[in-house]
Design a protein around this motif. Structure first.
Motif, PDB file in Angstrom:
ATOM      1  N   PHE A 259      42.473  62.142 114.294  1.00 27.19           N
ATOM      2  CA  PHE A 259      41.823  62.952 113.269  1.00 27.19           C
ATOM      3  C   PHE A 259      40.703  63.779 113.893  1.00 27.19           C
ATOM      4  O   PHE A 259      39.929  63.275 114.707  1.00 27.19           O
ATOM      5  N   GLY A 260      40.609  65.058 113.463  1.00 27.85           N
ATOM      6  CA  GLY A 260      39.453  65.875 113.801  1.00 27.85           C
ATOM      7  C   GLY A 260      38.403  65.782 112.715  1.00 27.85           C
ATOM      8  O   GLY A 260      37.202  65.804 112.977  1.00 27.85           O
ATOM      9  N   ASP A 261      38.862  65.675 111.479  1.00 27.21           N
ATOM     10  CA  ASP A 261      38.030  65.362 110.321  1.00 27.21           C
ATOM     11  C   ASP A 261      38.930  64.638 109.332  1.00 27.21           C
ATOM     12  O   ASP A 261      40.011  64.174 109.718  1.00 27.21           O
ATOM     13  N   ASN A 262      38.541  64.543 108.085  1.00 25.33           N
ATOM     14  CA  ASN A 262      39.339  63.757 107.148  1.00 25.33           C
ATOM     15  C   ASN A 262      40.632  64.435 106.706  1.00 25.33           C
ATOM     16  O   ASN A 262      41.449  63.818 106.022  1.00 25.33           O
ATOM     17  N   ASP A 263      40.821  65.697 107.098  1.00 24.44           N
ATOM     18  CA  ASP A 263      42.054  66.419 106.766  1.00 24.44           C
ATOM     19  C   ASP A 263      42.809  66.883 108.007  1.00 24.44           C
ATOM     20  O   ASP A 263      44.027  66.847 108.043  1.00 24.44           O
ATOM     21  N   LYS A 264      42.089  67.285 109.031  1.00 20.74           N
ATOM     22  CA  LYS A 264      42.701  67.920 110.198  1.00 20.74           C
ATOM     23  C   LYS A 264      43.129  66.892 111.241  1.00 20.74           C
ATOM     24  O   LYS A 264      42.398  65.963 111.560  1.00 20.74           O
ATOM     25  N   LEU A 265      44.343  67.106 111.779  1.00 19.85           N
ATOM     26  CA  LEU A 265      44.856  66.280 112.857  1.00 19.85           C
ATOM     27  C   LEU A 265      44.999  67.094 114.127  1.00 19.85           C
ATOM     28  O   LEU A 265      45.322  68.285 114.093  1.00 19.85           O
ATOM     29  N   PHE A 266      44.760  66.438 115.250  1.00 19.19           N
ATOM     30  CA  PHE A 266      45.152  66.956 116.557  1.00 19.19           C
ATOM     31  C   PHE A 266      46.374  66.165 117.008  1.00 19.19           C
ATOM     32  O   PHE A 266      46.433  64.939 116.834  1.00 19.19           O
ATOM     33  N   ILE A 267      47.351  66.864 117.583  1.00 21.78           N
ATOM     34  CA  ILE A 267      48.570  66.232 118.093  1.00 21.78           C
ATOM     35  C   ILE A 267      48.862  66.795 119.472  1.00 21.78           C
ATOM     36  O   ILE A 267      48.749  68.013 119.685  1.00 21.78           O
ATOM     37  N   ALA A 268      49.226  65.935 120.419  1.00 18.48           N
ATOM     38  CA  ALA A 268      49.570  66.374 121.772  1.00 18.48           C
ATOM     39  C   ALA A 268      50.957  65.890 122.131  1.00 18.48           C
ATOM     40  O   ALA A 268      51.377  64.800 121.732  1.00 18.48           O
ATOM     41  N   ASP A 269      51.691  66.728 122.884  1.00 17.15           N
ATOM     42  CA  ASP A 269      53.007  66.316 123.365  1.00 17.15           C
ATOM     43  C   ASP A 269      53.075  66.415 124.885  1.00 17.15           C
ATOM     44  O   ASP A 269      52.284  67.118 125.527  1.00 17.15           O
ATOM     45  N   GLU A 270      54.021  65.682 125.458  1.00 14.70           N
ATOM     46  CA  GLU A 270      54.227  65.705 126.903  1.00 14.70           C
ATOM     47  C   GLU A 270      54.973  66.966 127.306  1.00 14.70           C
ATOM     48  O   GLU A 270      55.759  67.524 126.536  1.00 14.70           O
ATOM     49  N   ARG A 271      54.730  67.389 128.529  1.00 13.64           N
ATOM     50  CA  ARG A 271      55.381  68.586 129.068  1.00 13.64           C
ATOM     51  C   ARG A 271      56.656  68.196 129.793  1.00 13.64           C
ATOM     52  O   ARG A 271      56.700  67.224 130.545  1.00 13.64           O
ATOM     53  N   ASN A 272      57.724  68.946 129.540  1.00 15.09           N
ATOM     54  CA  ASN A 272      58.912  68.822 130.372  1.00 15.09           C
ATOM     55  C   ASN A 272      59.258  70.199 130.927  1.00 15.09           C
ATOM     56  O   ASN A 272      58.449  71.124 130.851  1.00 15.09           O
ATOM     57  N   LYS A 273      60.448  70.368 131.453  1.00 19.40           N
ATOM     58  CA  LYS A 273      60.786  71.620 132.134  1.00 19.40           C
ATOM     59  C   LYS A 273      60.851  72.822 131.198  1.00 19.40           C
ATOM     60  O   LYS A 273      60.664  73.960 131.628  1.00 19.40           O
ATOM     61  N   THR A 274      61.114  72.591 129.932  1.00 20.49           N
ATOM     62  CA  THR A 274      61.352  73.719 129.024  1.00 20.49           C
ATOM     63  C   THR A 274      60.307  73.894 127.930  1.00 20.49           C
ATOM     64  O   THR A 274      60.168  74.984 127.382  1.00 20.49           O
ATOM     65  N   GLU A 275      59.561  72.825 127.594  1.00 22.79           N
ATOM     66  CA  GLU A 275      58.630  72.937 126.478  1.00 22.79           C
ATOM     67  C   GLU A 275      57.609  71.827 126.501  1.00 22.79           C
ATOM     68  O   GLU A 275      57.620  70.955 127.361  1.00 22.79           O
ATOM     69  N   GLY A 276      56.692  71.881 125.526  1.00 19.74           N
ATOM     70  CA  GLY A 276      55.696  70.838 125.388  1.00 19.74           C
ATOM     71  C   GLY A 276      54.454  71.100 126.223  1.00 19.74           C
ATOM     72  O   GLY A 276      54.238  72.184 126.763  1.00 19.74           O
ATOM     73  N   GLY A 277      53.626  70.067 126.337  1.00 14.60           N
ATOM     74  CA  GLY A 277      52.377  70.190 127.070  1.00 14.60           C
ATOM     75  C   GLY A 277      51.326  70.957 126.300  1.00 14.60           C
ATOM     76  O   GLY A 277      50.510  71.678 126.885  1.00 14.60           O
ATOM     77  N   ASN A 278      51.299  70.773 124.977  1.00 16.19           N
ATOM     78  CA  ASN A 278      50.371  71.518 124.117  1.00 16.19           C
ATOM     79  C   ASN A 278      49.498  70.576 123.291  1.00 16.19           C
ATOM     80  O   ASN A 278      49.850  69.426 123.035  1.00 16.19           O
ATOM     81  N   MET A 279      48.373  71.148 122.843  1.00 16.05           N
ATOM     82  CA  MET A 279      47.554  70.509 121.825  1.00 16.05           C
ATOM     83  C   MET A 279      47.742  71.309 120.546  1.00 16.05           C
ATOM     84  O   MET A 279      47.607  72.539 120.540  1.00 16.05           O
ATOM     85  N   TYR A 280      48.068  70.611 119.457  1.00 17.01           N
ATOM     86  CA  TYR A 280      48.336  71.253 118.174  1.00 17.01           C
ATOM     87  C   TYR A 280      47.278  70.848 117.150  1.00 17.01           C
ATOM     88  O   TYR A 280      46.595  69.836 117.285  1.00 17.01           O
ATOM     89  N   ASN A 281      47.220  71.631 116.101  1.00 17.27           N
ATOM     90  CA  ASN A 281      46.339  71.392 114.970  1.00 17.27           C
ATOM     91  C   ASN A 281      47.195  71.434 113.708  1.00 17.27           C
ATOM     92  O   ASN A 281      48.075  72.287 113.593  1.00 17.27           O
ATOM     93  N   VAL A 282      46.943  70.520 112.771  1.00 13.05           N
ATOM     94  CA  VAL A 282      47.707  70.534 111.528  1.00 13.05           C
ATOM     95  C   VAL A 282      46.845  69.965 110.406  1.00 13.05           C
ATOM     96  O   VAL A 282      46.030  69.060 110.627  1.00 13.05           O
ATOM     97  N   SER A 283      47.008  70.503 109.206  1.00 11.59           N
ATOM     98  CA  SER A 283      46.282  70.047 108.029  1.00 11.59           C
ATOM     99  C   SER A 283      47.151  69.110 107.209  1.00 11.59           C
ATOM    100  O   SER A 283      48.303  69.433 106.888  1.00 11.59           O
ATOM    101  N   LEU A 284      46.612  67.956 106.848  1.00 10.90           N
ATOM    102  CA  LEU A 284      47.360  67.042 105.990  1.00 10.90           C
ATOM    103  C   LEU A 284      47.623  67.657 104.622  1.00 10.90           C
ATOM    104  O   LEU A 284      48.699  67.489 104.044  1.00 10.90           O
ATOM    105  N   LYS A 285      46.636  68.372 104.090  1.00 17.89           N
ATOM    106  CA  LYS A 285      46.829  69.012 102.790  1.00 17.89           C
ATOM    107  C   LYS A 285      47.997  69.988 102.843  1.00 17.89           C
ATOM    108  O   LYS A 285      48.801  70.069 101.908  1.00 17.89           O
ATOM    109  N   LYS A 286      48.089  70.727 103.930  1.00 18.37           N
ATOM    110  CA  LYS A 286      49.188  71.691 104.076  1.00 18.37           C
ATOM    111  C   LYS A 286      50.527  70.976 104.169  1.00 18.37           C
ATOM    112  O   LYS A 286      51.510  71.382 103.540  1.00 18.37           O
TER     113      LYS A 286
END
Length: 291
Positions: A259-286
């Motif tokens: 959690f970044g706050d009571n609504d916002k999440l941070f999510i991270a994924d592993e990197r492979n050869k074609t995709e990933g390796g990012n930090m994401y932001n998402v709202s639970l309300k959304k």
């Protein structure tokens, strides 16, 4: 045939990675961090603390809002056997979960406490070590149908840790177990708190991380393409409240949530050869508005 079709669907999703209308990419993770396995956000420093799993350094990293490594701390007198998640308590102390257990054969499971006052240094010695075992596990490893003792997600709540197991059993049916361990030095027998059913396809239903909101009213449990939201629980009876499955509309090897706050999440994924390796932001309300 069912397993073949599931794997085929995974490969198609990876090959045709869709842009999600829910997730926002904040930044690409530093190339140094290829196997991020846990994250936790510190509002005091505005840093996301992260680590990597087995085979990587015994180091935790603080990422600033641009995704740059602002701090790297070597954790002395430890070995990264399989660091799978990182969390914090209300005072800002960090905890490293060295409880990855793919083969269900380990007898050295533990959690390391890193004192908040050590986070300004370049190295730190754990303030305490919390060792534990699962009393229900009698064989190391158990039979393939009983591989319930791997963990990739936990959090601290009211001076206890809550661990969600990753089911690796043959005949996977989505069963995950919640265990409770006191936040206290020494060796402890984990306390069985209950079972949680995700779904029946391992590729879409195995738990990879968990987090509790700052106001302690919400819990999220992560998978590669969805989260499960737990709300309206009393005390630590987390499964007696409301459970909502929320699609992320995005498939990748997501390994970490906080959690970044009571609504916002941070999510991270592993990197492979074609995709990933990012930090994401998402709202639970959304996410809830789209469910």
């Amino acid at each position: 045939m069912r397993n073949y079709l599931s794997l085929l669907l995974v490969f198609l999703l990876l090959a045709c990675q869709q842009n999600s209308d829910s997730l926002t990419i904040l930044y690409s993770l530093p190339h140094k961090l290829k196997e991020v396995s846990g994250i936790t956000y510190s509002a005091q420093t505005n840093l996301i603390w992260t680590l990597e799993d087995s085979g990587n350094s015994n180091t935790i990293y603080g990422l600033n809002s641009n995704g740059t490594i602002a701090k790297a701390i070597t954790i002395e007198n430890t070995e990264n056997i399989d660091w799978e998640d990182i969390t914090q308590d209300k005072e800002g102390n960090l905890y490293i979960g060295d409880f990855g257990n793919n083969d269900n054969a380990r007898k050295d499971l533990c959690i390391y406490k890193i004192d908040k006052n050590a986070l300004s240094s370049n190295s730190a010695v754990p303030a305490i070590k919390i060792s534990f075992a699962y009393p229900e596990q009698l064989d190391f490893p158990p039979k393939k149908k009983d591989l319930f003792y791997d963990v990739e997600g936990f959090f601290e709540f009211k001076n206890n840790f809550y661990l969600f197991t990753k089911n690796r059993s043959k005949g996977f049916d989505g069963t995950a177990i919640l265990y409770k361990i006191p936040n206290a030095s020494g060796f402890h027998q984990a306390i069985f708190m209950g079972e949680f059913k995700t779904c029946e396809d391992y590729n879409f239903c195995a738990i990879t991380s968990a987090s509790i909101s700052p106001d302690e009213s919400k819990i999220v449990i992560l998978n590669h393409d969805k989260i499960w939201l737990l709300e309206n629980f009393e005390g630590d009876n987390f499964f007696n409240g409301t459970k909502t499955e929320l699609a992320l509309n995005h498939f990748s090897q997501k390994e970490a949530v906080c959690f970044g706050d009571n609504d916002k999440l941070f999510i991270a994924d592993e990197r492979n050869k074609t995709e990933g390796g990012n930090m994401y932001n998402v709202s639970l309300k959304k996410l809830k508005s789209k469910s």
